[in-house]
Structures are given as structure tokens and as C-alpha cells.
Design a protein around this motif. Structure first.
Motif, PDB file in Angstrom:
ATOM      1  N   THR A  60     -41.549  65.142  26.310  1.00 37.38           N
ATOM      2  CA  THR A  60     -40.506  65.655  27.187  1.00 37.38           C
ATOM      3  C   THR A  60     -39.250  64.808  27.096  1.00 37.38           C
ATOM      4  OG1 THR A  60     -42.271  66.374  28.673  1.00 37.38           O
ATOM      5  CG2 THR A  60     -40.027  66.453  29.521  1.00 37.38           C
ATOM      6  N   GLN A  61     -39.403  63.490  27.017  1.00 38.71           N
ATOM      7  CA  GLN A  61     -38.239  62.617  26.850  1.00 38.71           C
ATOM      8  C   GLN A  61     -37.502  62.935  25.548  1.00 38.71           C
ATOM      9  OE1 GLN A  61     -40.161  58.788  27.111  1.00 38.71           O
ATOM     10  NE2 GLN A  61     -39.750  58.580  29.301  1.00 38.71           N
ATOM     11  N   ALA A  62     -38.267  63.255  24.509  1.00 43.18           N
ATOM     12  CA  ALA A  62     -37.660  63.558  23.208  1.00 43.18           C
ATOM     13  C   ALA A  62     -36.798  64.815  23.250  1.00 43.18           C
ATOM     14  CB  ALA A  62     -38.752  63.709  22.153  1.00 43.18           C
ATOM     15  N   MET A  63     -37.145  65.751  24.120  1.00 42.13           N
ATOM     16  CA  MET A  63     -36.359  66.981  24.224  1.00 42.13           C
ATOM     17  C   MET A  63     -34.903  66.699  24.609  1.00 42.13           C
ATOM     18  SD  MET A  63     -39.007  69.395  26.329  1.00 42.13           S
ATOM     19  CE  MET A  63     -40.748  69.473  25.887  1.00 42.13           C
ATOM     20  N   PHE A  64     -34.697  65.620  25.383  1.00 40.52           N
ATOM     21  CA  PHE A  64     -33.369  65.304  25.905  1.00 40.52           C
ATOM     22  C   PHE A  64     -32.794  64.020  25.305  1.00 40.52           C
ATOM     23  CE2 PHE A  64     -35.761  67.713  29.039  1.00 40.52           C
ATOM     24  CZ  PHE A  64     -34.890  68.744  29.332  1.00 40.52           C
ATOM     25  N   ASN A  65     -33.369  63.564  24.182  1.00 39.39           N
ATOM     26  CA  ASN A  65     -32.918  62.326  23.527  1.00 39.39           C
ATOM     27  C   ASN A  65     -32.990  61.121  24.466  1.00 39.39           C
ATOM     28  OD1 ASN A  65     -32.415  63.990  21.377  1.00 39.39           O
ATOM     29  ND2 ASN A  65     -30.191  63.863  21.495  1.00 39.39           N
ATOM     30  N   LEU A 114     -23.811  67.246  20.016  1.00 39.22           N
ATOM     31  CA  LEU A 114     -22.818  66.956  21.046  1.00 39.22           C
ATOM     32  C   LEU A 114     -22.207  65.562  20.867  1.00 39.22           C
ATOM     33  CD1 LEU A 114     -24.533  68.259  24.323  1.00 39.22           C
ATOM     34  CD2 LEU A 114     -22.697  69.357  23.034  1.00 39.22           C
ATOM     35  N   LYS A 115     -20.940  65.434  21.229  1.00 35.75           N
ATOM     36  CA  LYS A 115     -20.321  64.120  21.327  1.00 35.75           C
ATOM     37  C   LYS A 115     -20.997  63.363  22.461  1.00 35.75           C
ATOM     38  CE  LYS A 115     -15.755  65.800  19.891  1.00 35.75           C
ATOM     39  NZ  LYS A 115     -14.338  65.954  20.311  1.00 35.75           N
ATOM     40  N   SER A 116     -20.951  62.039  22.400  1.00 36.59           N
ATOM     41  CA  SER A 116     -21.651  61.238  23.408  1.00 36.59           C
ATOM     42  C   SER A 116     -21.166  61.551  24.825  1.00 36.59           C
ATOM     43  CB  SER A 116     -21.472  59.743  23.112  1.00 36.59           C
ATOM     44  OG  SER A 116     -20.100  59.391  23.099  1.00 36.59           O
ATOM     45  N   SER A 117     -19.862  61.793  24.988  1.00 38.26           N
ATOM     46  CA  SER A 117     -19.324  62.100  26.313  1.00 38.26           C
ATOM     47  C   SER A 117     -19.822  63.449  26.812  1.00 38.26           C
ATOM     48  CB  SER A 117     -17.795  62.090  26.283  1.00 38.26           C
ATOM     49  OG  SER A 117     -17.304  63.028  25.332  1.00 38.26           O
ATOM     50  N   ASP A 118     -19.892  64.442  25.907  1.00 35.19           N
ATOM     51  CA  ASP A 118     -20.396  65.762  26.290  1.00 35.19           C
ATOM     52  C   ASP A 118     -21.890  65.708  26.590  1.00 35.19           C
ATOM     53  OD1 ASP A 118     -17.895  66.928  25.990  1.00 35.19           O
ATOM     54  OD2 ASP A 118     -18.235  67.395  23.878  1.00 35.19           O
ATOM     55  N   TYR A 119     -22.611  64.883  25.826  1.00 33.38           N
ATOM     56  CA  TYR A 119     -24.050  64.724  26.057  1.00 33.38           C
ATOM     57  C   TYR A 119     -24.309  64.099  27.429  1.00 33.38           C
ATOM     58  CZ  TYR A 119     -28.639  62.540  25.893  1.00 33.38           C
ATOM     59  OH  TYR A 119     -29.907  62.128  26.210  1.00 33.38           O
ATOM     60  N   ARG A 120     -23.556  63.033  27.764  1.00 27.76           N
ATOM     61  CA  ARG A 120     -23.734  62.373  29.059  1.00 27.76           C
ATOM     62  C   ARG A 120     -23.430  63.332  30.199  1.00 27.76           C
ATOM     63  NH1 ARG A 120     -21.253  58.034  26.368  1.00 27.76           N
ATOM     64  NH2 ARG A 120     -19.237  58.541  27.325  1.00 27.76           N
ATOM     65  N   LYS A 121     -22.411  64.168  30.002  1.00 30.24           N
ATOM     66  CA  LYS A 121     -22.048  65.125  31.045  1.00 30.24           C
ATOM     67  C   LYS A 121     -23.155  66.158  31.230  1.00 30.24           C
ATOM     68  CE  LYS A 121     -18.415  68.351  32.461  1.00 30.24           C
ATOM     69  NZ  LYS A 121     -17.122  68.969  32.117  1.00 30.24           N
ATOM     70  N   LEU A 122     -23.699  66.668  30.130  1.00 30.56           N
ATOM     71  CA  LEU A 122     -24.765  67.665  30.201  1.00 30.56           C
ATOM     72  C   LEU A 122     -26.003  67.098  30.877  1.00 30.56           C
ATOM     73  CD1 LEU A 122     -26.011  70.434  29.357  1.00 30.56           C
ATOM     74  CD2 LEU A 122     -26.734  69.318  27.239  1.00 30.56           C
ATOM     75  N   ILE A 123     -26.448  65.934  30.414  1.00 27.31           N
ATOM     76  CA  ILE A 123     -27.659  65.322  30.952  1.00 27.31           C
ATOM     77  C   ILE A 123     -27.427  64.814  32.374  1.00 27.31           C
ATOM     78  CG2 ILE A 123     -29.366  63.486  30.649  1.00 27.31           C
ATOM     79  CD1 ILE A 123     -29.562  65.787  28.628  1.00 27.31           C
ATOM     80  N   GLY A 124     -26.264  64.208  32.601  1.00 28.00           N
ATOM     81  CA  GLY A 124     -25.970  63.639  33.905  1.00 28.00           C
ATOM     82  C   GLY A 124     -25.817  64.672  34.999  1.00 28.00           C
ATOM     83  N   LEU A 125     -25.224  65.820  34.659  1.00 31.87           N
ATOM     84  CA  LEU A 125     -24.967  66.849  35.660  1.00 31.87           C
ATOM     85  C   LEU A 125     -26.111  67.843  35.797  1.00 31.87           C
ATOM     86  CD1 LEU A 125     -21.202  67.865  35.251  1.00 31.87           C
ATOM     87  CD2 LEU A 125     -22.299  66.971  37.305  1.00 31.87           C
TER      88      LEU A 125
END
Length: 258
Positions: free
Chosen positions: A45-50, A73-84
Motif C-alpha cells: 500500500t505504501q508503494a502505491m503512493f511512493n 508528477l513534479k515533486s510539488s504537484d506530488y506533495r499537493k496530491l498526497i498532502g491534500l
């Protein structure tokens, strides 16, 4: 919500820990990921979201979360997706919460970082959420530290923390491990209500077959690093096909009889 193809997990030395498997999650769905300790359910499951530790790497032919390929995704877009959009409730509450930072600052960090509101609004939401998960005197908890809390209280704080940014997907990794049976039922009913009324999709990682049977729509069964069976939950329990699943269902039924 999620579409994963041929996901596998290896060590940095190349040893395969999880055999390739496919996974999907629909909107408003509760999916169970079941397996005994060491079966590979959590790292899969962790691998699904890097979100794997640095000692492990994953590969997939497709890794879509909300119509976005997170590997591109760019790192900023990835953080936004995962964070939000993705909330995570860990199994080990002691390691997840920082021992030297007040609870309120930990709960505010993601809320303010992702511009969900002001600090004042964040504190109001944190207070409401702590009350919602059944913690008394939330203001005292917010101004305290993790070492001042019991295991059950830490788990409730983690649950409230995961809801701060109003995520659309929540990963529940053994969410009731530190809780008694009565509290376990209260917490799971809370998430079921969240799923039904707010449309939040849930991934429940557990070794508890009863939670899988009672709360999930579909389930994936892991055994020794391999996803050995998947089906809708009712069919999985009525007509299991893999020997490991059959044995687990039988044990669960025998416990019910006792």
C-alpha cells in the motif's frame, strides 16, 4: 480513484519482496488489504503512493491516483496530491507523531502548508476533530506532547490528524490496534459514516478478518509477499478459492462459534 497495474516491491539490492499485482479503488468504496504480519500488505500500500522507506523501491506499469500518474508528477504537484487528497493513519503511532513537537503544531502543519485555511481556522478544525474522535479536553491535548498520551489516545490523534485537509482517500493501517473492542467498533463505525456521508474512499489494511467482513466492499488477500486472491467481500467469504484464504475464513468462523 486509484488504478495500479503490475506493482512490485524490491529491496535496493534487487530482492523481490512483493510479487507484481493489480489494484483499484473506486469512489465511495471501502477496500480491504488483508494479510498476516510479514505478508507484504503494508509495504504494498505504501508503494502505491511512493511512500516506501529508502531501503525499498517499487515499480509499476501504471500508477494512477485521481487520474494522475504520480510517477510523472513534479515533486510539488506530488506533495499537493498526497498532502491534500490522501490521509494516512499509521500502525505505529509512537513513531509517527513527533515526541518533541506539540500536538497542535503537528496538526496544523499540513493544514497551513496546503493553504486549507489560517492557523486560527486550523486550530478550530483540530479541536472539532479531536472531539469528533472521542477525546475529552481537546485544548489540553493540543498543547501537550505525544508522551503524555496513552496508545489509544495517540491513535485517536492520528485519526484526527489524517482528516485535517479533508482527504478524498484515507489509508487505515491497522487503525484499531491500540484500542479495546468497544472503541474499535466506535472508530470503524465513524469511518463507515465518513465513507457513506462524505464519499471518502477507504483502504483498510488489517490482519483482522472480522473487520474485513463487516466493513469492506472488496478485499485483497496477501500471503508471503503475493496477492493470492481478490473478490467482493461477500463472495470471498462464501467461496474462497486460495488455500490460505480458506484457512483464514475457517479460523474466523470457528472463533465466531466460540
Amino acid at each position: 480513484m486509484i488504478d495500479i497495474k503490475a506493482l512490485e516491491v524490491r529491496t535496493n539490492e534487487g530482492k523481490r519482496l512483493v510479487q507484481p499485482f493489480d489494484f483499484y479503488l473506486k469512489k465511495r468504496e471501502i477496500v480491504g488489504v488483508f494479510g498476516e504480519s510479514g505478508s507484504g500488505k503494508t509495504i504494498s500500500t505504501q508503494a502505491m503512493f511512493n511512500l516506501l522507506p529508502r531501503s525499498l523501491v517499487s515499480h509499476a506499469t501504471l500508477k494512477m491516483v485521481e487520474d494522475k500518474n504520480i510517477d510523472d508528477l513534479k515533486s510539488s504537484d506530488y506533495r499537493k496530491l498526497i498532502g491534500l487528497d490522501v490521509g494516512y493513519i499509521p500502525q505505529n503511532t509512537t513513531e509517527f507523531l513527533h515526541p518533541l513537537v506539540k500536538i497542535k503544531h503537528q496538526m496544523l502543519e499540513g493544514f497551513v502548508t496546503h493553504q486549507c485555511g489560517t492557523k486560527r481556522e486550523g486550530l478550530e478544525r483540530a479541536t472539532e476533530l479531536l472531539e469528533l474522535v472521542g477525546l475529552k479536553n481537546p485544548k489540553k491535548i493540543l498543547n501537550g506532547y505525544v508522551f503524555e498520551l496513552s496508545g489509544g489516545m495517540r491513535q485517536r490523534v492520528n485519526i484526527a490528524l489524517s482528516l485535517m485537509t479533508k482527504p478524498r482517500i484515507i489509508i487505515l493501517d491497522e487503525p484499531t490496534t491500540a484500542l479495546d473492542s468497544i472503541t474499535e467498533n466506535e472508530i470503524m463505525e465513524f469511518f463507515k459514516k465518513l465513507n457513506q456521508e462524505e464519499g471518502v474512499s477507504l483502504i483498510l489494511i488489517t490482519h483482522n478478518m472480522k473487520l474485513i467482513e463487516k466493513y469492506t466492499d472488496r478485499a485483497y488477500v496477501f500471503y508471503k509477499g503475493e496477492m493470492v486472491e481478490t473478490n467482493d467481500t461477500k463472495t470471498l467469504f462464501k467461496h474462497p478459492t486460495h488455500p490460505h484464504t480458506k484457512a483464514l475464513v475457517q479460523v474466523s468462523r470457528e472463533e465466531d462459534v466460540r
